[in-house]
Design an enzyme around this catalytic site. Sequence first.
Site, mmCIF file in Angstrom:
data_model
loop_
_atom_site.group_PDB
_atom_site.id
_atom_site.type_symbol
_atom_site.label_atom_id
_atom_site.label_comp_id
_atom_site.label_asym_id
_atom_site.label_seq_id
_atom_site.Cartn_x
_atom_site.Cartn_y
_atom_site.Cartn_z
ATOM 1 N N ASP A 1 45.494 28.217 -32.002
ATOM 2 C CA ASP A 1 46.704 27.186 -32.407
ATOM 3 C C ASP A 1 47.180 27.739 -33.876
ATOM 4 O O ASP A 1 46.516 27.528 -34.536
ATOM 5 C CB ASP A 1 46.321 25.697 -32.289
ATOM 6 C CG ASP A 1 47.629 24.819 -32.804
ATOM 7 O OD1 ASP A 1 48.491 25.467 -33.198
ATOM 8 O OD2 ASP A 1 47.399 23.641 -32.745
ATOM 9 N N PHE B 1 44.083 19.282 -35.310
ATOM 10 C CA PHE B 1 45.272 18.876 -35.152
ATOM 11 C C PHE B 1 46.069 19.819 -34.302
ATOM 12 O O PHE B 1 46.298 20.808 -34.384
ATOM 13 C CB PHE B 1 46.248 18.599 -36.252
ATOM 14 C CG PHE B 1 47.440 17.884 -36.115
ATOM 15 C CD1 PHE B 1 47.438 16.487 -35.919
ATOM 16 C CD2 PHE B 1 48.656 18.570 -35.972
ATOM 17 C CE1 PHE B 1 48.690 15.756 -35.533
ATOM 18 C CE2 PHE B 1 49.867 17.737 -35.741
ATOM 19 C CZ PHE B 1 49.648 16.517 -35.250
ATOM 20 N N LYS C 1 56.763 25.625 -35.526
ATOM 21 C CA LYS C 1 57.087 25.500 -36.795
ATOM 22 C C LYS C 1 57.761 26.591 -37.462
ATOM 23 O O LYS C 1 59.116 26.681 -37.369
ATOM 24 C CB LYS C 1 55.807 25.190 -37.682
ATOM 25 C CG LYS C 1 54.987 23.726 -37.536
ATOM 26 C CD LYS C 1 54.260 23.504 -38.664
ATOM 27 C CE LYS C 1 53.837 21.729 -38.487
ATOM 28 N NZ LYS C 1 52.414 21.523 -38.012
HETATM 29 C C1 LIG Z 1 52.349 20.723 -36.508
HETATM 30 C C2 LIG Z 1 51.214 21.280 -35.913
HETATM 31 C C3 LIG Z 1 51.126 20.822 -34.269
HETATM 32 C C4 LIG Z 1 52.180 20.105 -33.814
HETATM 33 O O1 LIG Z 1 53.454 20.652 -33.930
HETATM 34 P P1 LIG Z 1 54.659 19.562 -33.489
HETATM 35 O O2 LIG Z 1 55.984 20.738 -33.702
HETATM 36 O O3 LIG Z 1 54.835 18.923 -34.495
HETATM 37 O O4 LIG Z 1 54.497 19.009 -32.245
HETATM 38 C C5 LIG Z 1 50.200 21.517 -33.746
HETATM 39 N N1 LIG Z 1 49.258 22.227 -34.212
HETATM 40 C C6 LIG Z 1 49.133 22.622 -35.518
HETATM 41 C C7 LIG Z 1 47.874 23.614 -35.990
HETATM 42 C C8 LIG Z 1 50.091 22.089 -36.420
HETATM 43 O O5 LIG Z 1 49.905 22.236 -37.582
#
Ligand SMILES: *Cc1c(COP(=O)(O)O)cnc(C)c1O
Length: 406
Positions: A226, A141, A255
């Site tokens: 990521d 994700f 986050k």
């Molecule tokens: C939550 C998340 C995202 C997306 O972040 P947003 O602030 O919702 O755009 C991308 N990568 C990972 C691993 C995430 O957990």
Amino acid sequence: MSAPQAPVQRADFDQVMVPNYAPAAFIPVRGAGSRVWDQAGRELIDFAGGIAVNVLGHAHPALVGALTEQANKLWHVSNVFTNEPALRLAHKLVDATFADRAFFCNSGAEANEAAFKLARRVAHDRFGPEKHEIIATVNSFHGRTLFTVSVGGQPKYSDGFGPKITGISHVPYNDLEALKAQISDKTCAVVIEPIQGESGVVPADVAYLQGARELCDKHNALLIFDEVQTGVGRTGSLFAYQHYGVTPDILSSAKSLGGGFPIGAMLTTEDLAKHLAVGTHGTTYGGNPLACAVANAVLDVVNTPEVLAGVKAKHQKFKARLEQIGEKYGLFTQVRGVGLLIGCVLSEAWKGKAKEVFNAAEKEGLMVLQAGPDVVRFAPSLVVEDADIDEGLDRFERAAAKLTQA
Ligand SMILES: *Cc1c(COP(=O)(O)O)cnc(C)c1O
């Protein structure tokens, strides 16, 4: 004083909001530390942390102080000007990581968008347009913009929106041979979550990340981590790459970085950063003084030996008790994850029912998270009090008992 507000209820959501979410039946109105109160004054313990965002819980005095101080000074000037909080934050991140340069934005998706665009730009400049392929992992994700859902390994998020971004392939996670078979001199980047968060809290093997690093070097591809979910202390190291001892070329953060105030960051080296020359990329709000002031305060508190060591200790506390609960009620078979990103893998009998566990916990006054249908996820504040951990897990055990007896 602001004007009196009209009363609103959960039912209003279904009348005035786009129906892309299904929020819980109650509306939280106030929080302090790891406790939250709803409109009716009911108190809940928060082990969800706003999906791994509220890294210091609710209304942490250092963050409230930083935000209100900045709110009285300067809110926004755009990137036509730079600002002091952004420069201080960049210094802090550069000092604490492999990176020499930072780019600020407003979310995880935007941090990844910048990472993917940078990787393609570097390859384009150095090797030409043929080298543009991105390899990502199945079930990964990376956000909800069209580029990031295209890179993400969950077709349910990318199907049905017309043509996707092309030049992207997906290989099974933690499978070095699959990556080796897919990577080529056309690969510009490999993107990996050091722990797959949304799809079930699946930690990478060290050897997998080391192998990915070697393969990227061999093929002149960039390694992107990521760390939107794993970063800013969540694993007990400031970033998960430090926990694993494998250094990426580009790292995305969001986050926890803002502790509840929207901010994202892309970190990289000097050599790569120069490919995003003036005018090549940007965002109006990126590096906003309010967001950066809060993120500075987050790092000042989180990036200390006490807080990071505390994460490891609290992990043990959660894990021991969760394993006990899982076994006693036959609810889950495995408790996995690193630091305060923990996933309980539901047993065969409860597979697909993470939402039922979520609902049962909520009834007992506890906020948890799902990570897909088969995993119950915990991403609490990194400074959650031991007494709150005990009380929250008591509530979780009551939920497990009622659920499995019903
Ligand atoms: C939550 C998340 C995202 C997306 O972040 P947003 O602030 O919702 O755009 C991308 N990568 C990972 C691993 C995430 O957990």
